[in-house]
Design an enzyme around this catalytic site. Sequence first.
Site, mmCIF file in Angstrom:
data_model
loop_
_atom_site.group_PDB
_atom_site.id
_atom_site.type_symbol
_atom_site.label_atom_id
_atom_site.label_comp_id
_atom_site.label_asym_id
_atom_site.label_seq_id
_atom_site.Cartn_x
_atom_site.Cartn_y
_atom_site.Cartn_z
ATOM 1 N N CYS A 100 72.827 -14.327 -78.112
ATOM 2 C CA CYS A 100 73.516 -14.789 -76.906
ATOM 3 C C CYS A 100 72.655 -15.802 -76.166
ATOM 4 O O CYS A 100 71.481 -15.562 -75.904
ATOM 5 C CB CYS A 100 73.833 -13.569 -76.038
ATOM 6 S SG CYS A 100 73.689 -13.816 -74.280
ATOM 7 N N GLU A 101 73.247 -16.961 -75.857
ATOM 8 C CA GLU A 101 72.446 -18.026 -75.252
ATOM 9 C C GLU A 101 72.113 -17.758 -73.787
ATOM 10 O O GLU A 101 71.231 -18.382 -73.226
ATOM 11 C CB GLU A 101 73.160 -19.378 -75.399
ATOM 12 C CG GLU A 101 74.411 -19.542 -74.554
ATOM 13 C CD GLU A 101 75.053 -20.905 -74.779
ATOM 14 O OE1 GLU A 101 74.742 -21.555 -75.783
ATOM 15 O OE2 GLU A 101 75.881 -21.304 -73.935
ATOM 16 N N HIS A 102 72.809 -16.826 -73.164
ATOM 17 C CA HIS A 102 72.519 -16.546 -71.760
ATOM 18 C C HIS A 102 71.333 -15.611 -71.571
ATOM 19 O O HIS A 102 70.629 -15.703 -70.571
ATOM 20 C CB HIS A 102 73.749 -15.922 -71.068
ATOM 21 C CG HIS A 102 74.898 -16.870 -70.976
ATOM 22 N ND1 HIS A 102 76.210 -16.466 -70.986
ATOM 23 C CD2 HIS A 102 74.916 -18.225 -70.875
ATOM 24 C CE1 HIS A 102 77.002 -17.525 -70.891
ATOM 25 N NE2 HIS A 102 76.241 -18.591 -70.833
ATOM 26 N N HIS A 103 71.130 -14.686 -72.510
ATOM 27 C CA HIS A 103 70.077 -13.682 -72.349
ATOM 28 C C HIS A 103 69.090 -13.634 -73.503
ATOM 29 O O HIS A 103 68.152 -12.850 -73.476
ATOM 30 C CB HIS A 103 70.711 -12.293 -72.186
ATOM 31 C CG HIS A 103 71.679 -12.213 -71.046
ATOM 32 N ND1 HIS A 103 73.035 -12.366 -71.209
ATOM 33 C CD2 HIS A 103 71.475 -12.023 -69.719
ATOM 34 C CE1 HIS A 103 73.635 -12.267 -70.036
ATOM 35 N NE2 HIS A 103 72.720 -12.065 -69.113
ATOM 36 N N GLN A 118 80.121 -16.149 -78.023
ATOM 37 C CA GLN A 118 81.061 -15.654 -79.037
ATOM 38 C C GLN A 118 82.270 -16.576 -79.172
ATOM 39 O O GLN A 118 82.756 -16.837 -80.268
ATOM 40 C CB GLN A 118 81.497 -14.228 -78.680
ATOM 41 C CG GLN A 118 82.388 -13.608 -79.740
ATOM 42 C CD GLN A 118 82.810 -12.196 -79.392
ATOM 43 O OE1 GLN A 118 82.140 -11.514 -78.617
ATOM 44 N NE2 GLN A 118 83.919 -11.757 -79.943
ATOM 45 N N HIS A 129 77.767 -6.911 -77.519
ATOM 46 C CA HIS A 129 76.674 -7.699 -76.963
ATOM 47 C C HIS A 129 75.600 -6.800 -76.376
ATOM 48 O O HIS A 129 75.887 -5.991 -75.495
ATOM 49 C CB HIS A 129 77.210 -8.632 -75.875
ATOM 50 C CG HIS A 129 78.142 -9.694 -76.407
ATOM 51 N ND1 HIS A 129 77.827 -11.019 -76.392
ATOM 52 C CD2 HIS A 129 79.358 -9.601 -76.998
ATOM 53 C CE1 HIS A 129 78.816 -11.718 -76.936
ATOM 54 N NE2 HIS A 129 79.758 -10.876 -77.308
ATOM 55 N N CYS A 157 73.358 -7.630 -74.404
ATOM 56 C CA CYS A 157 73.146 -7.915 -72.973
ATOM 57 C C CYS A 157 74.103 -7.086 -72.115
ATOM 58 O O CYS A 157 73.832 -6.860 -70.935
ATOM 59 C CB CYS A 157 73.286 -9.405 -72.689
ATOM 60 S SG CYS A 157 74.843 -10.139 -73.192
HETATM 61 ZN ZN LIG Z 1 74.287 -12.281 -72.903
#
Ligand SMILES: [Zn+2]
Length: 199
Positions: free
Chosen positions: A90-93, A131, A159, A161
């Site tokens: 996941c690119e955010h976390h 995703q 996920h 995260c």
């Molecule tokens: Zn994430």
Amino acid sequence: MKTSKALVRMMPASEGRESIASHMKDILAELGEDPSREGLLRTPERYEKALRYLTSGYSTDLGQIVNGALFTQECDEMVVVKDIEFFSTCEHHLLPFSGKMHVAYLPKNKVIGLSKIPRIVDMFARRLQLQERLTRQVAGAIQQVLDPRGVGVVCEARHFCMMMRGVEKQHSGTITSSMLGAFRQNKDTRDEFLSLVSR
Ligand SMILES: [Zn+2]
């Protein structure tokens, strides 16, 4: 040795730039750890190696994957490859998300070697992802390579995260889909695909 732009970008840190591993030592210390204790001594290098593997999809080329495995075939029935296991980040976390992808297409006198489809999934999964984008990119790649009458992709994932932090929901899954051509325009085609993958 190939030196395409993408490959150069993924090569280990060049001179004058600090490696990921050296930054990891600082991060471990920032977490209150002792980066020089035995168990952590080689962790920064291991982490860098793992991270480079998990993002190796940036330097993978669609043409190389397909590599001639396209065959002319009088076939207009739906081809479905279901339950393709994948692992992505996941690119955010920068935490993993993983699950299954189901890929289908309606050939226009051209089919692809079936083992190539999971490799296309891996190519996009081994990048920093969302995703939604992963699902769309897999559909787009099949469209680009085969020019079929339609493509359908359904992706079910969990996920980390969400499971380990934040809302801490361990059992909630996320489903995304991308439908192109006949899969978007024709309800019967879409329904056939969805009933095949929900079995
Ligand atoms: Zn994430």
